[in-house]
Design a protein around this motif. Structure first.
Motif: not given
Length: 141
Positions: A23-28, A73-76
């Motif tokens: 997912m997107p590297a965003d705390s949301a 970037t993405d968070l994996n």
């Protein structure tokens, strides 16, 4: 956001399931990851307290990584479910591959919540935090 589920593989004595969430590297988006963590931990018959500890631990690991994630970037997150617990690897691309400091209060809390904790960096400056939470197998009388 993508989610991939690998088919269970059966060995002589162990069944292994693996789930990857990107997912997107965003705390949301962290609420989605907390929900996935809780659902997978429940599948392994973790206690409610163990599930909550793991949810908070994954959230804390993500917070540590998101602070240094490259924009866009993405968070994996990779979940590996085994017979005795769950291993969670959270990773993100960074600009310098700097590992989280292990002498901080946040790392101490993370270790207390998740059990075994480690971190590493790849050649592409991808930083990974790995949590390994085992089920409490002691029975109370």
């Amino acid at each position: 956001m993508t989610e991939e589920t690998a088919a269970p593989t059966t060995g002589a004595t162990d069944v292994r399931d693996a789930v990857t969430v990107t997912m997107p590297a965003d705390s949301a988006y962290l609420s989605v990851l907390r929900t996935a963590t809780a659902g997978l931990a429940a599948r392994l018959d973790f206690t409610l307290d163990e599930i909550e500890d793991l949810r908070i631990g994954v959230d804390e690991a993500c917070a540590m990584l998101l602070s240094q994630a490259l924009p866009g970037t993405d968070l994996n997150t990779e979940f590996e479910l085994t017979g005795d617990g769950m291993r969670v690897s959270v990773s993100v691309l960074t600009d310098d591959g700097r590992l989280p400091a292990r002498d901080t209060f946040a790392w101490t809390v993370l270790s207390a919540l998740a059990g075994e904790v480690d971190a590493g960096a790849g050649p592409d400056d991808r930083v990974t935090i790995i949590l390994h939470k085992r089920r409490n197998t002691t029975e109370s009388a």
